[in-house]
Design a protein around this motif. Structure first.
Motif, PDB file in Angstrom:
ATOM      1  N   THR A   5       0.650  -1.401   0.197  1.00 51.33           N
ATOM      2  CA  THR A   5       0.069   0.093  -0.063  1.00 51.33           C
ATOM      3  C   THR A   5       1.123   1.079   0.187  1.00 51.33           C
ATOM      4  N   PHE A   6       1.838   1.105   0.506  1.00 54.91           N
ATOM      5  CA  PHE A   6       2.794   2.593   0.284  1.00 54.91           C
ATOM      6  C   PHE A   6       3.287   2.898  -0.932  1.00 54.91           C
ATOM      7  N   ARG A   7       2.770   4.273  -0.940  1.00 54.18           N
ATOM      8  CA  ARG A   7       3.367   4.419  -2.178  1.00 54.18           C
ATOM      9  C   ARG A   7       4.839   5.837  -1.878  1.00 54.18           C
ATOM     10  N   SER A   8       5.833   6.247  -2.945  1.00 51.56           N
ATOM     11  CA  SER A   8       6.209   8.108  -2.025  1.00 51.56           C
ATOM     12  C   SER A   8       7.229   8.408  -3.432  1.00 51.56           C
ATOM     13  N   VAL A   9       7.322   9.250  -3.497  1.00 54.11           N
ATOM     14  CA  VAL A   9       8.047  10.207  -3.963  1.00 54.11           C
ATOM     15  C   VAL A   9       9.198  11.219  -3.071  1.00 54.11           C
ATOM     16  N   GLU A  10       9.959  11.574  -4.404  1.00 58.54           N
ATOM     17  CA  GLU A  10      10.915  12.175  -2.985  1.00 58.54           C
ATOM     18  C   GLU A  10      11.423  14.008  -4.161  1.00 58.54           C
ATOM     19  N   VAL A  24      10.479   5.829  -6.145  1.00 58.90           N
ATOM     20  CA  VAL A  24      11.594   4.462  -6.575  1.00 58.90           C
ATOM     21  C   VAL A  24      12.282   3.514  -7.281  1.00 58.90           C
ATOM     22  N   ARG A  25      11.277   3.904  -8.558  1.00 67.67           N
ATOM     23  CA  ARG A  25      11.599   3.020  -9.318  1.00 67.67           C
ATOM     24  C   ARG A  25      12.947   3.316 -10.382  1.00 67.67           C
ATOM     25  N   GLY A  26      13.441   4.963 -10.292  1.00 70.89           N
ATOM     26  CA  GLY A  26      14.254   5.379 -11.122  1.00 70.89           C
ATOM     27  C   GLY A  26      14.256   6.719 -11.495  1.00 70.89           C
ATOM     28  N   GLY A  27      12.706   6.520 -11.530  1.00 72.00           N
ATOM     29  CA  GLY A  27      11.889   7.352 -13.167  1.00 72.00           C
ATOM     30  C   GLY A  27      12.344   9.356 -12.261  1.00 72.00           C
ATOM     31  N   SER A  28      12.258   9.874 -12.860  1.00 72.51           N
ATOM     32  CA  SER A  28      12.190  11.260 -12.580  1.00 72.51           C
ATOM     33  C   SER A  28      11.768  11.944 -13.452  1.00 72.51           C
ATOM     34  N   LEU A  29      11.550  13.128 -13.097  1.00 71.33           N
ATOM     35  CA  LEU A  29      10.326  14.318 -13.160  1.00 71.33           C
ATOM     36  C   LEU A  29      10.757  15.972 -12.956  1.00 71.33           C
ATOM     37  N   PRO A  30      11.015  16.871 -14.126  1.00 74.10           N
ATOM     38  CA  PRO A  30      11.664  17.828 -13.564  1.00 74.10           C
ATOM     39  C   PRO A  30      10.572  18.751 -13.022  1.00 74.10           C
TER      40      PRO A  30
END
Length: 147
Positions: A5-10, A24-30
């Motif tokens: 259930t846990f989701r996160s972004v930094e 957490v999968r290594g994707g990035s978005l400006p």
């Protein structure tokens, strides 16, 4: 919370008003404040609403036929409410989806209205979270002392 259930972004600051969101999968978005082509947080919210519903609808309808066109436009008005706070209102998600002629396309066209309803009423985590008004906690993390 479990791993299921846990989701996160930094978010990391790259310069004044500019950030990079990472999953957490290594994707990035400006992401930014709107001074350049980067998406603003509000645009990302709208994209998340459209994207969540698009994934649901696509999974349901494409089992029947591959769409010949599939686009989603989401709009809304950013306002300052009576309490003086900013928020969005009048959010509208509009699907433009077409399927090929034939029996498979007919089945997909028939499934489209139901898939839109199912996404809105129970499948799309993002729009349901927005509509139900989930509380958000904003806290300061304990960090190292500054110099």
């Amino acid at each position: 919370m479990s791993d299921d259930t846990f989701r996160s972004v930094e978010i990391e600051r790259t310069s004044v008003g500019n950030y990079v969101a990472r999953n957490v999968r290594g994707g990035s978005l400006p992401m930014g404040a709107g001074a350049d082509a980067s998406f603003t947080p509000v645009e990302l919210l709208l994209a998340a609403i459209a994207g969540c519903t698009a994934v649901d609808v696509d999974h349901i309808t494409s089992r029947r036929a591959e769409p010949t066109q599939f686009s989603v436009a989401v709009t809304g008005d950013k306002i300052r409410d009576e309490a003086g706070g900013n928020r969005m209102q009048n959010i509208r998600v509009e699907f433009a989806v077409t399927f090929p002629a034939g029996a498979d396309g007919d089945r997909a066209r028939e499934a489209l209205p139901r898939s839109l309803q199912q996404s809105h009423e129970r499948l799309c985590t993002v729009s349901r979270t927005v509509e139900l008004g989930t509380p958000v906690s904003i806290v300061e993390a304990a960090g190292p002392a500054s110099d």
